[in-house]
Design a protein around this motif. Structure first.
Motif, mmCIF file in Angstrom:
data_model
loop_
_atom_site.group_PDB
_atom_site.id
_atom_site.type_symbol
_atom_site.label_atom_id
_atom_site.label_comp_id
_atom_site.label_asym_id
_atom_site.label_seq_id
_atom_site.Cartn_x
_atom_site.Cartn_y
_atom_site.Cartn_z
ATOM 1 N N VAL A 55 0.821 -1.210 0.000
ATOM 2 C CA VAL A 55 0.000 0.000 0.000
ATOM 3 C C VAL A 55 0.857 1.264 0.000
ATOM 4 O O VAL A 55 0.577 2.217 -0.711
ATOM 5 N N THR A 56 1.938 1.261 0.790
ATOM 6 C CA THR A 56 2.871 2.398 0.797
ATOM 7 C C THR A 56 4.303 1.863 0.810
ATOM 8 O O THR A 56 4.522 0.656 0.974
ATOM 9 N N ASN A 57 5.266 2.757 0.699
ATOM 10 C CA ASN A 57 6.667 2.327 0.693
ATOM 11 C C ASN A 57 7.169 1.958 2.090
ATOM 12 O O ASN A 57 8.322 1.567 2.255
ATOM 13 N N GLN A 58 6.303 2.063 3.093
ATOM 14 C CA GLN A 58 6.656 1.643 4.451
ATOM 15 C C GLN A 58 6.282 0.174 4.704
ATOM 16 O O GLN A 58 6.660 -0.401 5.726
ATOM 17 N N THR B 268 13.432 0.943 2.856
ATOM 18 C CA THR B 268 12.638 2.136 2.523
ATOM 19 C C THR B 268 13.494 3.227 1.888
ATOM 20 O O THR B 268 12.971 4.117 1.218
ATOM 21 N N ASP B 269 14.799 3.137 2.076
ATOM 22 C CA ASP B 269 15.720 4.106 1.461
ATOM 23 C C ASP B 269 16.223 3.639 0.094
ATOM 24 O O ASP B 269 16.870 4.418 -0.620
ATOM 25 N N TYR C 277 10.795 4.418 -4.052
ATOM 26 C CA TYR C 277 9.962 5.068 -5.070
ATOM 27 C C TYR C 277 8.610 4.374 -5.277
ATOM 28 O O TYR C 277 7.916 4.641 -6.260
ATOM 29 N N VAL C 278 8.228 3.497 -4.347
ATOM 30 C CA VAL C 278 6.906 2.866 -4.432
ATOM 31 C C VAL C 278 5.854 3.914 -4.070
ATOM 32 O O VAL C 278 5.847 4.457 -2.966
ATOM 33 N N GLN D 77 1.380 2.927 -11.143
ATOM 34 C CA GLN D 77 2.798 2.573 -11.235
ATOM 35 C C GLN D 77 2.973 1.072 -11.515
ATOM 36 O O GLN D 77 2.273 0.236 -10.940
ATOM 37 N N GLN D 78 3.891 0.740 -12.401
ATOM 38 C CA GLN D 78 4.187 -0.660 -12.716
ATOM 39 C C GLN D 78 5.211 -1.192 -11.714
ATOM 40 O O GLN D 78 6.331 -0.688 -11.633
ATOM 41 N N LEU D 79 4.815 -2.209 -10.963
ATOM 42 C CA LEU D 79 5.662 -2.761 -9.911
ATOM 43 C C LEU D 79 5.754 -4.281 -10.054
ATOM 44 O O LEU D 79 4.847 -4.916 -10.591
ATOM 45 N N PRO D 80 6.843 -4.869 -9.561
ATOM 46 C CA PRO D 80 7.056 -6.311 -9.752
ATOM 47 C C PRO D 80 6.153 -7.199 -8.889
ATOM 48 O O PRO D 80 5.778 -6.828 -7.779
ATOM 49 N N THR D 81 5.834 -8.374 -9.459
ATOM 50 C CA THR D 81 5.134 -9.435 -8.736
ATOM 51 C C THR D 81 5.932 -10.712 -8.939
ATOM 52 O O THR D 81 6.205 -11.101 -10.074
#
Length: 201
Positions: free
Chosen positions: A96-99, A120-121, A126-127, A137-141
């Protein structure tokens, strides 16, 4: 009399409108983003969340079966948590977030916080947020993880020492190649009654 009727109907209309708007706002902004714990293995502090991928859920069921056995196959246990860690960590599409750093539950307690901060750094930096469910945004699965090699090793760093540690070489297979890591080496040690990852190379 007419004014009273108009006022009465107007109040009903505004009341219904407020309820409809509240329901629509809840469905759009909150309902779809609720992540629940759907299963757990309390003795080992492992949890399965509702947003996990099918392949992660499959390995979680395998892990449950392995840990319920009176005679645990430790090498298989090490393979399973290595696969699950890599699937969860490198599948960014369900975060859901970069955290929301994946796989932290499989790490040794002494490195969890530092690992999360580093992630996270770097990889997660950049998520984009998907709190409202509108991320494009295109993100890996991760489609699957194959274990290439398992070997016994000794590990010693600060207060963590284990002469019966495991080193696992793994290959990560994605649904779509977006240029993310494909091979990783993990080191797992005994932490109380469970195995925990102490190094990710």
């Amino acid at each position: 009399m007419k004014k009273k009727k108009v006022y009465f109907y107007r109040r009903i209309f505004l009341g219904v409108l407020a309820v409809v708007l509240a329901v629509l706002i809840y469905q759009k902004f909150f309902k779809s983003d609720v992540i629940r714990v759907v299963a757990s293995i309390p003795d080992y502090s492992y949890q399965l969340e509702s947003n996990q991928t099918k392949i992660f859920k499959k390995y979680y069921r395998d892990l449950e079966e392995e840990l319920e056995d009176q005679h645990i196959d430790e090498e298989n246990y090490a393979k399973l948590i290595s696969k699950m860690f890599l699937i969860d960590f490198y599948t960014l599409s369900n975060k859901v977030t970069n955290q929301d750093v994946g796989g932290v539950q499989f790490l040794h307690s002494s490195i969890q916080e530092n690992f999360k901060n580093k992630a996270t750094d770097t990889l997660y930096k950049y998520v984009q947020s998907n709190i409202y469910g509108n991320r494009r945004q295109q993100l890996p699965t991760v489609k699957d993880v194959s274990i290439e090699k398992v070997s016994n090793t000794s590990y010693s760093y600060q207060d963590v020492k284990d002469d019966s540690a495991y080193q696992i070489d793994a290959k990560i297979i994605y649904k779509k190649d977006l240029g993310y890591d494909k091979k990783k080496t993990l080191v797992l040690v005994h932490e109380d009654m469970k195995l925990s990852i102490v190094e990710v190379q």
